[in-house]
Design an enzyme around this catalytic site. Structure first.
Site, PDB file in Angstrom:
ATOM      1  N   LYS A 115     -11.291  27.911   5.337  1.00  0.00           N
ATOM      2  CA  LYS A 115     -12.086  26.747   5.727  1.00  0.00           C
ATOM      3  C   LYS A 115     -12.404  25.938   4.478  1.00  0.00           C
ATOM      4  O   LYS A 115     -13.230  26.325   3.657  1.00  0.00           O
ATOM      5  CB  LYS A 115     -13.377  27.180   6.430  1.00  0.00           C
ATOM      6  CG  LYS A 115     -14.169  26.006   6.969  1.00  0.00           C
ATOM      7  CD  LYS A 115     -15.261  26.475   7.903  1.00  0.00           C
ATOM      8  CE  LYS A 115     -15.978  25.323   8.576  1.00  0.00           C
ATOM      9  NZ  LYS A 115     -16.648  24.416   7.648  1.00  0.00           N
ATOM     10  N   TYR A 220      -4.326  20.430   9.327  1.00  0.00           N
ATOM     11  CA  TYR A 220      -4.558  21.668  10.073  1.00  0.00           C
ATOM     12  C   TYR A 220      -4.813  21.498  11.573  1.00  0.00           C
ATOM     13  O   TYR A 220      -5.085  22.476  12.256  1.00  0.00           O
ATOM     14  CB  TYR A 220      -5.704  22.462   9.461  1.00  0.00           C
ATOM     15  CG  TYR A 220      -7.016  21.702   9.308  1.00  0.00           C
ATOM     16  CD1 TYR A 220      -7.662  21.175  10.415  1.00  0.00           C
ATOM     17  CD2 TYR A 220      -7.605  21.536   8.059  1.00  0.00           C
ATOM     18  CE1 TYR A 220      -8.842  20.487  10.292  1.00  0.00           C
ATOM     19  CE2 TYR A 220      -8.798  20.853   7.919  1.00  0.00           C
ATOM     20  CZ  TYR A 220      -9.411  20.328   9.042  1.00  0.00           C
ATOM     21  OH  TYR A 220     -10.580  19.642   8.927  1.00  0.00           O
TER      22      TYR A 220
HETATM   23  S1  IVH Z   1     -10.331  22.856  12.720  1.00  0.00           S
HETATM   24  C1  IVH Z   1     -11.622  21.440  16.831  1.00  0.00           C
HETATM   25  N1  IVH Z   1      -9.524  23.942  10.471  1.00  0.00           N
HETATM   26  O1  IVH Z   1     -14.723  22.423   9.209  1.00  0.00           O
HETATM   27  C2  IVH Z   1     -11.487  22.104  15.515  1.00  0.00           C
HETATM   28  N2  IVH Z   1     -11.536  22.671  10.438  1.00  0.00           N
HETATM   29  O2  IVH Z   1     -17.096  23.058  10.808  1.00  0.00           O
HETATM   30  C3  IVH Z   1     -11.581  21.166  14.395  1.00  0.00           C
HETATM   31  N3  IVH Z   1     -12.569  22.483   8.226  1.00  0.00           N
HETATM   32  O3  IVH Z   1     -15.069  19.303  10.758  1.00  0.00           O
HETATM   33  C4  IVH Z   1     -11.613  21.736  13.052  1.00  0.00           C
HETATM   34  N4  IVH Z   1     -11.067  23.673   7.135  1.00  0.00           N
HETATM   35  O4  IVH Z   1     -14.039  19.371   8.402  1.00  0.00           O
HETATM   36  C5  IVH Z   1     -10.474  23.191  11.071  1.00  0.00           C
HETATM   37  N5  IVH Z   1      -8.671  24.919   8.559  1.00  0.00           N
HETATM   38  C6  IVH Z   1      -9.594  24.180   9.150  1.00  0.00           C
HETATM   39  C7  IVH Z   1     -10.689  23.643   8.439  1.00  0.00           C
HETATM   40  C8  IVH Z   1     -11.656  22.892   9.128  1.00  0.00           C
HETATM   41  C9  IVH Z   1     -12.183  22.968   7.035  1.00  0.00           C
HETATM   42  C10 IVH Z   1     -13.789  21.698   8.457  1.00  0.00           C
HETATM   43  C11 IVH Z   1     -13.579  20.411   9.230  1.00  0.00           C
HETATM   44  C12 IVH Z   1     -14.462  20.516  10.434  1.00  0.00           C
HETATM   45  C13 IVH Z   1     -15.455  21.532   9.997  1.00  0.00           C
HETATM   46  C14 IVH Z   1     -16.062  22.232  11.192  1.00  0.00           C
END
Ligand code: IVH
Length: 669
Positions: A115, A220
């Site tokens: 993340k 991603y």
């Molecule tokens: S998926 C519907 N994948 O985390 C799912 N988010 O807490 C959408 N983020 O707003 C997000 N790395 O800014 C996803 N590998 C990753 C991520 C990621 C960082 C952030 C992103 C999101 C936030 C959510």
């Protein structure tokens, strides 16, 4: 006061102002006051150059980023993720998925991805050409940063022939730790961490500045796609790589049984990675399953962020302040000697409520341990060293208006009984009304609302719409000018047309948050229908009350709060005054109006082969309203095995009864 103490205070104030401005988009102090704080901090730092390194880690001593971006609407909303912190919580996440899908023990496959601690971005490609780039914003609309994104080296501007005609590719813009340190070393303006540096660099009105900063991007996720790109998330990531996007090399497809090990492995590498991460995201690999699982509130059911453990620190509890919220709740918060917790300077922490303070016997003057995890408000864990203070006596009168503050049985919260005669409640309601998630009136942040409230210009929300008439007067006030006053009038006038859902939420009715406001708006459709129904619902047992109680998600307590709001003549007067200023747009149908279920009121009963939560979510996704009980308003009752009284009632009322197979047919399942 020594220079060092003064500097600490200044940095804490600057940090708080930065947070209010950048993270909550609700500036608390004027630009002039902010600049004065900065100048004073700079003067002290000039006299003590060796303190600069320490100051850097503490706060972003920098100018504000200009606003003024055009807003862009995401085709598919950009959501956030739910969090888990422990293996138990992760297991519970797996169990929820199984319950929803009605699955047995067969193993689920995930894609695990670090993340990234940056800011999310949505890139729209139309006919395989990058046409738009937007920040997440409120999830529905973001800021147009197309010109800035185009300065990122290596980002594909064109996609190959196998890409769909329309696709929203999503990812994280970030700055590496090395680029962040180099940037801070090279300029006077200091960013607190790589995330802020990335956000500050991307949100520049002058794209030449963005071009001079080293930003990177990991792709991603997918928003809208006119054609399916892959069958699994892992295949989608491979496609992104083929198309030239950077995909995090540590991402991996893993069975659920390996998640805990993966978590430990990535945790061990965290410090050595070239960029900041704060956890691992686990996403269901099979896109058909993702689709079935869908979303709840603002987060997908098919993914979770397993965060690394919270960062801890100890500091002095200087004071316990009591804040009065818009519904009168007295909330204690801890005022701390500023302390650096995992790169963020913390001055305030939550103390939850009166019982929590008593249970932990937290006293003013104690040295306390606190923790901060992700974006969560820092929490006090407990006392590590007792100070000289007496046990804390929680006030039984409102600190703002002096009215009695009472606690209902079974309630943890003490509330001021002052109602609309309590200035703190009135002010908080006004702030809520103008906030980004409600009317979103640009320039009407907390500080401005407070200013006009103190002047007596704002007593209740309708007064906001009378402010443009005071424009000449506003223009002459300190901190204002003709340009900013005109801008404020324009921002207010721009919000005279508002969607029903935002309108209901803005009223600040107890327990009517964004989710419930949406449920109500979708159910009743128009303001007129909603208002008539709420007034009629006053009578227990009336059709209107039964209908309100039958909306899935609206329980009896919420129904009671709504009825109580509409029983107050002054609330009705406020609504009348507001509607004279406003055009309230009808709520949008949940989705495709050509679905045979759109707008239909449905009840499920008996055992279905599909688990109940999924059946409900499916029907709702097609625009149906799912309720618990059968009434005259019900259009369809879907009857599973062993259906009982609801099926009988439906037959009595002559309501169309569907078998599960017929329902699946209509829902296209
Ligand atoms: S998926 C519907 N994948 O985390 C799912 N988010 O807490 C959408 N983020 O707003 C997000 N790395 O800014 C996803 N590998 C990753 C991520 C990621 C960082 C952030 C992103 C999101 C936030 C959510």
């Amino acid at each position: 006061m020594t220079d060092k103490t003064r500097l600490k205070t200044l940095l804490a104030q600057i940090d708080a102002a930065n947070q209010a401005y950048h993270e909550r988009d609700a500036p608390e102090i004027s630009d002039a006051d902010y600049d004065a704080l900065r100048r004073e901090a700079e003067t002290i730092l000039a006299a003590h150059p060796t303190w600069r390194a320490e100051a850097r880690a503490l706060a972003q001593v920098g100018g504000r980023v200009a606003t003024g971006f055009t807003k862009l609407r995401h085709i598919v909303p950009m959501l956030s993720l739910d969090n888990v912190f422990t293996p138990e919580e992760f297991t519970e996440f797996l169990a929820r998925i199984r319950r929803f899908l009605g699955l047995d023990q067969s193993a689920l496959t995930f894609v695990a991805e670090p993340k990234i601690d940056g800011l999310s971005i949505s890139l729209t490609y139309e006919h395989r050409r990058l046409t738009r780039a937007a920040t997440r914003g409120d999830g529905t609309e973001g800021e147009d940063v197309t010109a800035n994104i185009l300065t990122l080296p290596g980002l594909p501007r064109d996609l190959p022939a196998d890409a769909p005609d329309l696709i929203e590719i999503r990812g994280e813009v970030y700055m590496t730790k090395a680029d962040f340190l180099a940037l801070n070393a090279a300029q006077e303006k200091q960013f607190a961490n790589p995330r802020n540096a990335a956000a500050g660099s991307l949100r520049q009105l002058d794209s030449r500045i963005t071009a001079s900063r080293k930003l990177s991007l990991f792709a991603y996720a997918c928003g809208e796609a006119s054609q399916p790109v892959a069958q699994t998330h892992w295949q989608y990531l491979q496609k992104l790589k083929e198309w030239g996007f950077a995909v995090n090399p540590l991402s991996a497809p893993i069975p659920e049984s390996e998640a805990a090990t993966f978590q430990t492995q990535i945790g061990a590498q965290r410090a050595d990675l070239p960029y900041d991460i704060d956890g691992v995201v686990y996403k269901i690999n099979d896109l058909t399953l993702q689709n079935r699982l869908g979303f709840v509130g603002r987060a997908p059911r098919w993914a979770t962020a397993w965060k690394f453990p919270a960062e801890k620190a100890t500091t002095l509890l200087e004071d316990i302040e009591i804040q009065v919220g818009r519904t009168g709740a007295l909330t204690p918060r801890a005022k701390l000697t500023p302390v650096n917790v995992g790169g963020v300077l913390v001055t305030y922490a939550t103390l939850h409520n009166e019982d929590e303070i008593a249970r932990k016997d937290i006293r003013i003057g104690d040295i306390v341990e606190l923790q901060r995890a992700g974006d969560v408000i820092p929490q006090i864990l407990g006392v590590v060293k007792r100070g000289p203070g007496a046990p804390f006596a929680f006030p039984t009168t409102c600190p703002a208006c002096g009215a009695h503050a009472v606690r209902d049985e079974d309630e943890a919260i003490r509330r001021c009984t002052g109602g609309l005669s309590c200035p703190a409640q009135v002010l908080e309601r006004l702030i809520h009304f103008c906030a980004r998630t409600a009317f979103d009136i640009e320039g009407m942040g907390e500080k401005t609302v407070r200013e006009f409230f103190t002047l007596g210009w704002l007593k209740s929300p309708p007064d906001i719409f009378a402010l443009p008439a005071r424009e000449p007067e506003i223009a002459t006030r300190e901190g204002w000018g003709p340009v900013s006053a005109a801008k404020l009038s324009a921002a207010i006038n721009a919000r005279r047309v508002i969607g029903l859902e935002k309108f209901i939420f803005a009223l600040g009715i107890r327990r009517i948050g964004e989710t419930n406001a949406k449920l109500l708006a979708r159910h009743y459709g128009s303001y007129t229908a909603w208002r008539a129904a709420m007034e009629a619902a006053n009578v227990i047992g009336s059709d209107a009350r039964l209908e309100l109680g039958s909306i899935s998600g609206i329980g009896p307590t919420i129904a009671q709060d709504l009825v109580a709001f509409f029983a107050e003549p002054h609330n009705l007067a406020t609504l009348d005054a507001l509607t004279r200023h406003l055009t309230i747009e009808d709520a949008q149908a949940a989705t495709l109006s050509d679905s045979p279920l759109a707008g239909k009121v449905m009840v499920f009963t008996g055992t279905l082969s599909m688990a109940r939560p999924e059946a409900k979510a499916r029907a709702e996704a097609l625009g149906a309203k799912v309720t618990e009980s059968v009434s005259k308003k019900t259009d369809y009752v879907v009857v599973g095995e062993d259906a009982g009284s609801k099926a009988k009632k439906a037959a009595e009322l002559g309501i169309t009864i569907l078998t599960e197979a017929q329902f699946r047919d209509m829902a296209g399942l």
